[in-house]
Design a protein around this motif. Structure first.
Motif, PDB file in Angstrom:
ATOM      1  N   UNK B  43       0.837  -1.216   0.000  1.00 51.34           N
ATOM      2  CA  UNK B  43       0.000   0.000   0.000  1.00 51.34           C
ATOM      3  C   UNK B  43       0.865   1.255   0.000  1.00 51.34           C
ATOM      4  N   UNK B  44       1.930   1.221   0.779  1.00 52.43           N
ATOM      5  CA  UNK B  44       2.785   2.404   0.939  1.00 52.43           C
ATOM      6  C   UNK B  44       3.918   2.449  -0.081  1.00 52.43           C
ATOM      7  N   UNK B  45       3.942   1.498  -0.987  1.00 51.84           N
ATOM      8  CA  UNK B  45       4.989   1.457  -2.021  1.00 51.84           C
ATOM      9  C   UNK B  45       6.391   1.318  -1.430  1.00 51.84           C
ATOM     10  N   UNK B  46       6.530   0.456  -0.455  1.00 55.56           N
ATOM     11  CA  UNK B  46       7.833   0.261   0.177  1.00 55.56           C
ATOM     12  C   UNK B  46       8.482  -1.011  -0.360  1.00 55.56           C
ATOM     13  N   UNK B  47       9.753  -0.933  -0.625  1.00 59.22           N
ATOM     14  CA  UNK B  47      10.508  -2.114  -1.052  1.00 59.22           C
ATOM     15  C   UNK B  47      10.904  -2.916   0.185  1.00 59.22           C
ATOM     16  N   UNK B  48      10.638  -4.219   0.128  1.00 59.04           N
ATOM     17  CA  UNK B  48      10.882  -5.046   1.317  1.00 59.04           C
ATOM     18  C   UNK B  48      12.230  -5.747   1.230  1.00 59.04           C
ATOM     19  N   UNK B  49      12.920  -5.756   2.371  1.00 67.06           N
ATOM     20  CA  UNK B  49      14.127  -6.571   2.539  1.00 67.06           C
ATOM     21  C   UNK B  49      13.863  -7.526   3.702  1.00 67.06           C
ATOM     22  N   UNK B  50      13.823  -8.818   3.387  1.00 65.97           N
ATOM     23  CA  UNK B  50      13.623  -9.812   4.442  1.00 65.97           C
ATOM     24  C   UNK B  50      14.974 -10.213   5.023  1.00 65.97           C
ATOM     25  N   UNK B  51      15.025 -10.284   6.348  1.00 61.58           N
ATOM     26  CA  UNK B  51      16.261 -10.688   7.015  1.00 61.58           C
ATOM     27  C   UNK B  51      16.009 -12.042   7.686  1.00 61.58           C
ATOM     28  N   UNK B  52      16.848 -13.025   7.307  1.00 62.47           N
ATOM     29  CA  UNK B  52      16.584 -14.418   7.671  1.00 62.47           C
ATOM     30  C   UNK B  52      17.448 -14.888   8.843  1.00 62.47           C
ATOM     31  N   UNK B  53      16.921 -15.879   9.563  1.00 64.85           N
ATOM     32  CA  UNK B  53      17.751 -16.577  10.551  1.00 64.85           C
ATOM     33  C   UNK B  53      18.590 -17.643   9.843  1.00 64.85           C
ATOM     34  N   UNK B  54      19.318 -18.437  10.611  1.00 61.32           N
ATOM     35  CA  UNK B  54      20.200 -19.431   9.985  1.00 61.32           C
ATOM     36  C   UNK B  54      19.520 -20.791   9.854  1.00 61.32           C
ATOM     37  N   UNK B  55      18.207 -20.826   9.904  1.00 65.67           N
ATOM     38  CA  UNK B  55      17.488 -22.088   9.671  1.00 65.67           C
ATOM     39  C   UNK B  55      16.428 -21.858   8.597  1.00 65.67           C
ATOM     40  N   UNK B  56      15.956 -22.951   8.015  1.00 66.96           N
ATOM     41  CA  UNK B  56      14.965 -22.839   6.943  1.00 66.96           C
ATOM     42  C   UNK B  56      13.603 -22.473   7.507  1.00 66.96           C
ATOM     43  N   UNK B  57      12.924 -21.584   6.828  1.00 64.84           N
ATOM     44  CA  UNK B  57      11.599 -21.168   7.283  1.00 64.84           C
ATOM     45  C   UNK B  57      10.573 -22.235   6.913  1.00 64.84           C
ATOM     46  N   UNK B  58       9.492 -22.326   7.669  1.00 65.81           N
ATOM     47  CA  UNK B  58       8.404 -23.232   7.293  1.00 65.81           C
ATOM     48  C   UNK B  58       7.845 -22.856   5.914  1.00 65.81           C
ATOM     49  N   UNK B  59       7.262 -23.832   5.245  1.00 71.91           N
ATOM     50  CA  UNK B  59       6.784 -23.634   3.875  1.00 71.91           C
ATOM     51  C   UNK B  59       5.771 -22.495   3.782  1.00 71.91           C
ATOM     52  N   UNK B  60       4.869 -22.395   4.782  1.00 70.93           N
ATOM     53  CA  UNK B  60       3.831 -21.347   4.673  1.00 70.93           C
ATOM     54  C   UNK B  60       4.443 -19.944   4.713  1.00 70.93           C
ATOM     55  N   UNK B  61       5.559 -19.792   5.392  1.00 70.18           N
ATOM     56  CA  UNK B  61       6.250 -18.497   5.406  1.00 70.18           C
ATOM     57  C   UNK B  61       6.855 -18.224   4.030  1.00 70.18           C
ATOM     58  N   UNK B  62       7.461 -19.261   3.476  1.00 73.52           N
ATOM     59  CA  UNK B  62       8.080 -19.066   2.149  1.00 73.52           C
ATOM     60  C   UNK B  62       7.013 -18.716   1.116  1.00 73.52           C
ATOM     61  N   UNK B  63       5.840 -19.322   1.267  1.00 72.12           N
ATOM     62  CA  UNK B  63       4.746 -19.032   0.323  1.00 72.12           C
ATOM     63  C   UNK B  63       4.299 -17.574   0.437  1.00 72.12           C
ATOM     64  N   UNK B  64       4.217 -17.091   1.664  1.00 75.86           N
ATOM     65  CA  UNK B  64       3.786 -15.693   1.847  1.00 75.86           C
ATOM     66  C   UNK B  64       4.852 -14.740   1.305  1.00 75.86           C
ATOM     67  N   UNK B  65       6.114 -15.032   1.589  1.00 75.76           N
ATOM     68  CA  UNK B  65       7.205 -14.164   1.134  1.00 75.76           C
ATOM     69  C   UNK B  65       7.224 -14.069  -0.389  1.00 75.76           C
ATOM     70  N   UNK B  66       6.883 -15.183  -1.029  1.00 74.59           N
ATOM     71  CA  UNK B  66       6.918 -15.209  -2.502  1.00 74.59           C
ATOM     72  C   UNK B  66       5.857 -14.313  -3.132  1.00 74.59           C
ATOM     73  N   UNK B  67       4.896 -13.819  -2.317  1.00 76.98           N
ATOM     74  CA  UNK B  67       3.820 -13.007  -2.899  1.00 76.98           C
ATOM     75  C   UNK B  67       4.259 -11.582  -3.215  1.00 76.98           C
ATOM     76  N   UNK B  68       5.472 -11.222  -2.854  1.00 77.17           N
ATOM     77  CA  UNK B  68       5.902  -9.828  -3.051  1.00 77.17           C
ATOM     78  C   UNK B  68       7.339  -9.789  -3.574  1.00 77.17           C
ATOM     79  N   UNK B  69       7.580  -8.859  -4.463  1.00 75.09           N
ATOM     80  CA  UNK B  69       8.948  -8.627  -4.926  1.00 75.09           C
ATOM     81  C   UNK B  69       9.777  -8.142  -3.735  1.00 75.09           C
ATOM     82  N   UNK B  70      10.997  -8.643  -3.588  1.00 78.58           N
ATOM     83  CA  UNK B  70      11.745  -8.319  -2.376  1.00 78.58           C
ATOM     84  C   UNK B  70      13.224  -8.646  -2.551  1.00 78.58           C
TER      85      UNK B  70
END
Lengths: 407, 314
Positions: B43-70
């Motif tokens: 909505x605010x036209x902000x570019x997202x930078x995701x910062x990850x931990x050192x373990x793999x995220x659950x699949x549902x998180x990866x699915x949500x992250x994939x919904x946005x350019x980042x």
């Protein structure tokens, strides 16, 4: 031409380092407008702490390049610790001499006292010993009624006891010893109706210089500005009609206030916090006493070092780079009567939305505007009177230099 | 104006800047908060930078992250082919490690360790798309270290020059950013950049979150409210607004830590930034000896100070 009394310029104004010893946080009084919210009788400076502070300061001469120094003693009531102060001053004189310090013989000892024990033997002995290097101001707020409205003794239960009688008895002795002595009056909301009569009363006591400022805290009520303006106009009439302006000064009226300020030429900070240095009983250094814990309602103290580890210069950087525009809201930057509108960095910090000294409090905005209107009235009336008496031109040629004292 | 939103996916997300992650206890951001953060950024036209931990995220998180350019910021231990920015904490890794090639690499290091690992830095300059060195003990930089840091920057400048002569110009935050910048380009925390933490609240930057969770500047329900937000803008930073160390990170968290004000840098931050600026000047002059280089960009002027505070107060 008859003289026009002007406010005195502070000793070595702009050239002196102001170093404050908070020798005690105790006071006989509990003034209602006092900004010191944490006064107590426990935090008294020890000789050891005072000596450490002096040794640090005099041992770091290059960090204090100012031409002169004002050693200031503050409380609470500083004269409650007259024995400590006497020892500090003796040690300072010896050490400044021993170090060959550039402040030797260019120093003052300065006090602002409630005047209650001014006559005591120890205070008088101290004055006699140091007289040529002393500045002492006694605070008296005006008439008996006005003074006792706020300046009351602490710890009297439901019955308030004013301090007027105990202060006024020492005024003749003080004026005899310091004939040019001025007093500092603080105005809060309940004091407004007493302003005119109070200033005239102080004149009648023989005090020729009355420095007044409104408290910077947000204490003002609707309509206070109009009451204030009316009081100042009454005072203007009394001063001009009674020709007090020849021999007496009052800081309310100044030719430099109420003008627009140029964003580039007049961008300096008003307050001297950071250029000053204060030390308390714990040996902590502050950019001004107003940043010590006992002065702050809402915020943590800003400690810039201590007598053992020295001054953290990083913590002074915000103070020394602070300017008017960066801390002022748009309405102040664009204000057409901005000159003379003061602020206190400590109050700005205490009242700010975040822990910053960069947010100017505007609690006195309406009061400044009222002062400017009354000030305009004063000068228009005085100029016209001088003109009618054929004195205007001479006055213009001998325009007094003014010195706004704000805290 | 806000342009970027950093989303810390977990309390143990990797640090890519001056702050330390002060917990080992995992706490993933609530999935609904993640969705709400992404929606707000859209909505605010902000570019997202995701910062990850050192373990793999659950699949549902990866699915949500994939919904946005980042962009993805990941620790080396969890990096993949798709990682945009890879963080290295210290020097316990090998220069031949997979994925270093053609990535933006962030190294967090003490100054002492940095000075001891010039060889590794030289290798990284030749491999990475961009190298960001973050010195984690700026506050302990002493005036005595100026000479040695200056010498190290000079040596690294020679390495960059050598690579340039051989046909590649590496991007190195300490030396090449200032050469190509025409104006201030700082971190932007609280001004162009805001951080959403795993507790669903906004912070000026991750450092403010790790320092004090109570120091939030809004949440996903009430929005972002930054009191005294003008203090994060360059115009309200008296030391910085006339400074030309344009590559300086101008870290507002370090500012607050050292001087108690977000708009006032410490002496140490200023001196380090000016040593880097001056080394960039030398590098630019040296590269230009080999022929035309950035012809539109003026020379970096010679200056006689390392701390602009001294100019204001003298």
């Amino acid at each position: 031409m008859y003289p026009i009394k002007q406010e005195s310029v502070e000793w070595q104004s702009g050239k002196a380092k102001n170093i404050t010893f908070i020798v005690t946080k105790d006071c006989q009084l509990a003034c209602k407008y006092c900004y010191l919210v944490g006064k107590n009788d426990k935090e008294r400076m020890s000789w050891g702490t005072a000596k450490e502070a002096i040794d640090y300061i005099l041992g770091h001469e290059t960090d204090f390049p100012e031409e002169s120094v004002v050693w200031e003693f503050i409380g609470g009531e500083p004269f409650l610790e007259i024995e400590l102060i006497d020892r500090i001053c003796d040690y300072l004189k010896v050490e400044m001499f021993r170090h060959g310090h550039h402040w030797f013989d260019s120093y003052r000892f300065s006090f602002s006292t409630n005047g209650i024990n001014y006559h005591s033997e120890k205070v008088q002995q101290f004055i006699e010993k140091n007289h040529t290097h002393l500045s002492i101001g006694i605070t008296i707020d005006g008439t008996h009624a006005k003074h006792d409205l706020n300046r009351i003794y602490k710890g009297n239960g439901p019955i308030e006891k004013g301090s007027y009688n105990d202060v006024v008895r020492n005024i003749p002795l003080w004026l005899e010893q310091f004939p040019g002595g001025g007093t500092k009056v603080t105005i809060s909301s309940p004091d407004i109706p007493y302003i005119c009569e109070s200033v005239l009363h102080l004149y009648s006591l023989g005090i020729h210089e009355v420095n007044i400022n409104c408290v910077f805290e947000d204490v003002w009520k609707d309509g206070d500005d109009r009451l204030y303006e009316n009081q100042l106009i009454q005072l203007a009439d009394a001063i001009i009609d009674g020709e007090y302006y020849k021999d007496y000064a009052c800081s309310f009226f100044s030719e430099i206030i109420g003008k627009p300020l140029d964003p580039k030429l007049h961008n300096e900070n008003w307050c001297g916090a950071g250029k000053m240095l204060a030390v308390d009983a714990s040996g902590n250094f502050y950019p001004c006493t107003r940043f010590a814990a006992y002065s702050l309602r809402e915020k943590h103290p800003i400690i810039i070092g201590n007598v053992y580890d020295g001054i953290d210069k990083n913590k002074l950087r915000p103070f020394l780079t602070l300017d008017r525009l960066t801390q002022s809201p748009r309405k102040c930057i664009e204000c057409e009567i901005a000159s003379g509108c003061a602020w206190c960095q400590g109050e700005n910090y205490d009242a700010a939305d975040t822990s910053t000294i960069y947010q100017r409090s505007t609690a006195i905005c309406l009061m400044h505007k009222a002062r400017v209107r009354a000030n305009n009235y004063y000068w228009n009336k005085l100029y016209r009177k001088l003109e009618l008496e054929g004195e205007r031109e001479q006055f213009e040629n001998n325009r007094p230099k003014l010195n706004d004292i704000i805290c | 104006m806000l342009q970027y939103m950093i989303i810390l996916l977990d309390d143990t997300s990797t640090s890519f800047c001056h702050y330390d992650v002060n917990t080992a206890k995992k706490r993933l951001i609530n999935l609904d908060d993640l969705r709400a953060g992404i929606r707000m950024a859209m909505i605010e036209n902000l570019t997202i930078q995701f910062v990850y931990p050192d373990y793999d995220l659950p699949q549902e998180y990866r699915d949500v992250i994939r919904t946005i350019d980042h962009s993805d910021i990941k620790p080396l231990t969890n990096a993949t082919q798709e990682t945009d920015v890879m963080t290295l904490d210290g020097w316990s890794w090998h220069v031949e490690t997979q994925y270093l090639e053609s990535r933006i690499v962030v190294i967090r290091t003490s100054l002492h360790d940095l000075l001891a690992h010039g060889d590794e830095v030289a290798v990284l300059l030749s491999k990475a798309q961009r190298l960001n060195v973050v010195i984690t003990d700026v506050e302990r930089f002493s005036d005595d270290q100026q000479v040695i840091y200056n010498e190290w920057l000079g040596k690294m400048g020679q390495e960059v020059e050598r690579l340039y002569v051989n046909g590649t110009l590496p991007q190195f935050n300490l030396l090449t950013d200032r050469m190509i910048l025409m104006t201030m380009n700082n971190c932007g925390a609280g001004n162009s950049c805001i951080t959403l933490a795993p507790n669903g609240k906004f912070y000026i930057c991750p450092a403010f979150y790790y320092e004090n969770h109570e120091d939030s500047v809004g949440d996903l329900v009430n929005g972002i409210i930054i009191p005294n937000n003008q203090l994060y803008k360059l115009d309200n930073a008296p030391i910085c607004r006339n400074c030309d160390s344009w590559q300086c990170k101008r870290c507002v968290w370090l500012n607050r830590k050292m001087t108690l004000e977000v708009n006032t840098p410490s002496h140490e931050q200023c001196v380090m930034a000016h040593l880097e600026r001056n080394a960039s000047r030398d590098l630019l002059l040296n590269i230009r000896k080999h022929g035309a280089f950035l012809p539109e960009t003026p020379d970096i002027p010679k200056i006689d100070y390392l701390d602009p505070f001294d100019n204001i107060n003298n």
